[in-house]
Design an enzyme around this catalytic site. Sequence first.
Site, short mmCIF file in Angstrom:
data_model
loop_
_atom_site.label_atom_id
_atom_site.label_comp_id
_atom_site.label_asym_id
_atom_site.label_seq_id
_atom_site.Cartn_x
_atom_site.Cartn_y
_atom_site.Cartn_z
N SER A 197 5.69 -17.56 -15.47
CA SER A 197 6.45 -16.87 -16.51
C SER A 197 7.21 -17.88 -17.36
CB SER A 197 7.45 -15.90 -15.87
OG SER A 197 8.36 -15.43 -16.85
N HIS A 198 7.60 -17.45 -18.58
CA HIS A 198 8.44 -18.28 -19.43
C HIS A 198 9.82 -18.46 -18.80
CE1 HIS A 198 5.42 -17.54 -22.45
NE2 HIS A 198 6.05 -18.32 -23.30
N SER A 199 10.19 -17.51 -17.94
CA SER A 199 11.54 -17.53 -17.37
C SER A 199 11.49 -17.79 -15.86
CB SER A 199 12.21 -16.18 -17.66
OG SER A 199 13.11 -15.84 -16.63
#
Lengths: 126, 209
Positions: free
Chosen positions: A8-10
């Site tokens: 994920s980007h996060s």
Amino acid sequence: MVGIVIVSHSQKLAEGVVEVARMMAENASLAAAGGLEDGNLGTSYDKILAAVEEVYSFDGVIILMDMGSAVMTTEMILEDLNRPNVKMIDCPLVEGAVLAAVESAGGRSLEELSELIKDSRTANKF
Amino acid sequence: MDTKTILAIIEAIAKRIEEQKDFLTELDNEIGDGDHGINLARGFKAVEEKLPTFADKDIGAILKGVGTALVSTVGGASGPLYGTAFMKAGNVCKGKTSLTAYEFAAALDAAINGVKMRGKAVEGEKTMLDALCPAYKTIKSGIDGGKNLVDALADGVDAAAKGVEYTKTIIATKGRASYLKERSLGHQDPGATSSLYMLQTTLEVLRGA
Ligand SMILES: Nc1ncnc2c1ncn2[C@@H]1O[C@H](COP(=O)(O)OP(=O)(O)O)[C@@H](O)[C@H]1O
Ligand SMILES: [Mg+2]
């Protein structure tokens, strides 16, 4: 057991998805690859690669990801690794991860797992 | 175009991206997540740091090195996209220590095909391809018509600038901006803009060389 990598980007999101997936499959082999090295939002080639290596075994690894650069970066890793037993699958991240965790802990093969997870694409919540 | 010129171009691009970092980020704020300039500046800083290790390499290896650095440091979609572009360009320049105009065009073509493959995108989707594709077509037909590289590239830069303007008039169907649908209209694409800067910088260095 097939390993599972959540990209994920996060970092929070990746770790959160791993946490939710583990709720039903304590023993599943899961790794989160979220955000950049410095904790900023984004996708990191090195973090994803490290996560794949962390859960890698002869049984293989499936990678689930959010979107955009997470998909493209994962694709590049697969090309560079060139291992047929490491696969990426297109599915809703949370539903796919829960299914993957339950089924991999239940001893499914990489092939079976890839097919099963695809079911999450059409499963309705209500 | 020799190895030294290639290194000078890469260094100049890194500088240009750093200068335009805020503007590119601002553009991405309008139709994305506001990080394009930050992403590319981080990537090209890593490239700059690797430059000394490129000194004795051939053009193929240099371009490949740039691509690898971008892939592992940019963090956004432009990382795998420009990373693949530079790596594919590197493939066709393997072992070369100088490029003819034709070879330069072939490298650009390979780079663009890399972006198309990686992004599963074509021209007209409001991406960097809307600057790169018209630039390539113009450069290629210029060279085929007998122009030298600098003149052909100058026309290519104009075509890329028009391409950037064109992105304002279309709806994004690839990348983050596609989530905005009609609301992406009226805004220029950040990736097309950074592609224009790379081509412009290449021209400037060639003119000075
Ligand atoms: N699938 C794609 N194909 C081609 N170019 C794309 C694609 N997705 C995004 N882009 C380009 O990348 C730019 C955005 O880059 P950046 O902001 O660094 O990445 P992110 O969108 O992950 O934040 C866009 O302006 C567009 O030009
Ligand atoms: Mg962005």
